[in-house]
Design an enzyme around this catalytic site. Structure first.
Site, PDB file in Angstrom:
ATOM      1  N   PRO A  37     -35.044  38.021  12.676  1.00  0.00           N
ATOM      2  CA  PRO A  37     -34.922  38.242  11.371  1.00  0.00           C
ATOM      3  C   PRO A  37     -33.630  37.324  10.928  1.00  0.00           C
ATOM      4  CG  PRO A  37     -33.753  40.001  12.283  1.00  0.00           C
ATOM      5  CD  PRO A  37     -34.793  39.513  13.186  1.00  0.00           C
ATOM      6  N   GLU A  72     -31.526  46.856  19.853  1.00  0.00           N
ATOM      7  CA  GLU A  72     -30.843  46.374  18.745  1.00  0.00           C
ATOM      8  C   GLU A  72     -30.855  44.832  18.862  1.00  0.00           C
ATOM      9  OE1 GLU A  72     -28.569  47.501  16.049  1.00  0.00           O
ATOM     10  OE2 GLU A  72     -30.191  49.155  16.601  1.00  0.00           O
ATOM     11  N   ARG A  87     -56.094  30.056  14.163  1.00  0.00           N
ATOM     12  CA  ARG A  87     -57.236  29.993  13.190  1.00  0.00           C
ATOM     13  C   ARG A  87     -57.293  28.505  12.473  1.00  0.00           C
ATOM     14  NH1 ARG A  87     -56.105  30.475   7.931  1.00  0.00           N
ATOM     15  NH2 ARG A  87     -58.361  31.518   7.439  1.00  0.00           N
ATOM     16  N   ASP A  96     -57.066  27.499   2.113  1.00  0.00           N
ATOM     17  CA  ASP A  96     -56.009  28.738   2.241  1.00  0.00           C
ATOM     18  C   ASP A  96     -54.888  28.402   1.273  1.00  0.00           C
ATOM     19  OD1 ASP A  96     -57.464  29.996   4.180  1.00  0.00           O
ATOM     20  OD2 ASP A  96     -56.226  29.016   5.853  1.00  0.00           O
TER      21      ASP A  96
END
Length: 258
Positions: free
Chosen positions: A93, A120, A158, A173
């Site tokens: 993150p 963690e 892809r 896209d």
């Protein structure tokens, strides 16, 4: 392209290896996947990969030793097959936001080693010694890095030539440079009328210029409503045409009357 994944749950990666367009491409040998479990590189009877954090606090932290031993085995095997050392990407993150441009860059590369943390997090010393990049899917936290790694693999594979039945599909896209980085327009298929709602007349006209204009305007409309930041970025890069700006002005004037 080859992806090596360090994970405590290697079975999770059967999704991209066996199913859908990525599974078909894997069967065709267009890309390769190798999942590595750090528990296989431990030296105690319990196969320990985590311990309590120094300084106290909840949760556990992944040990640096098994992770680095696993990574050395990965890079060693890659070298044996003639591949150069791969970048080591941690799903985190705190990493940079993964986007379509990053997916395209990865699709054009020989691949990467993806590190999937749990608990963690990882001992910072492993990150400092071994990790070359950190990637985040957004401002939220998952139970582990596996789901993020699956998304990164799918997004990259892809985009490789020949993976999609029609390579032009990827050009349409959302976020693609061909759309100036904007959101894609809505799509319709048969039946022509569904529950009393018809396909937009422009798409039924057979007039290619009108269809292209309708799709561009719908892309602009949707982006203005949901991701105005993408419009701002396209404007800064000079990707919006005078026709785009005229449509956006009319759109803004119409909203102002509501």
């Amino acid at each position: 392209m080859r992806f090596d994944v360090l994970t405590l749950f290697p079975d999770m990666f059967s999704v991209v290896r066996d199913l859908g367009v990525t599974g078909r491409a894997h069967t065709q040998g267009r890309w390769a996947l190798h999942a590595w479990n750090p528990r296989d590189y431990t030296h105690d009877v319990h196969r320990t990969v985590d311990d309590r954090p120094y300084g106290g606090g909840p949760g556990m932290v992944m040990l640096p030793g098994p992770l680095e031993a696993t990574l050395q085995a990965v890079q060693g095997q890659r070298a044996e097959t003639g591949l150069a050392p791969a970048p080591v990407i941690l799903m985190s993150p705190t990493g940079r936001r993964f986007d379509q441009a990053a997916a395209q860059q990865l699709a054009a590369s020989p691949g990467a080693v993806l590190i999937c943390g749990r608990y963690e997090g990882l001992d910072q010393r492993f990150i400092d010694r071994c990790v070359t990049d950190e990637i985040s899917l957004g401002d939220f936290v998952l139970s582990g890095g596996e789901l993020a790694a699956l998304a990164v693999i799918d997004a990259a594979v892809r985009l490789m030539p020949g993976v999609l039945n029609d390579d032009a599909s990827a050009v349409q896209d959302s976020f693609n440079p061909a759309l100036s980085g904007l959101l894609d327009s809505p799509h319709y298929t048969r039946p022509e009328v569904y529950e009393g709602v018809s396909v937009p007349a422009e798409l039924l006209s057979g007039h290619h210029a009108n269809i292209a204009r309708w799709r561009r305007e719908q892309s602009l409309r949707l982006t203005a409503q949901r991701r105005p930041d993408l419009l701002d970025a396209a404007r800064r890069q000079g990707l919006l045409t005078p026709a785009d700006e005229r449509f956006l002005s009319v759109l803004a004037a119409g909203r102002g009357k509501d």
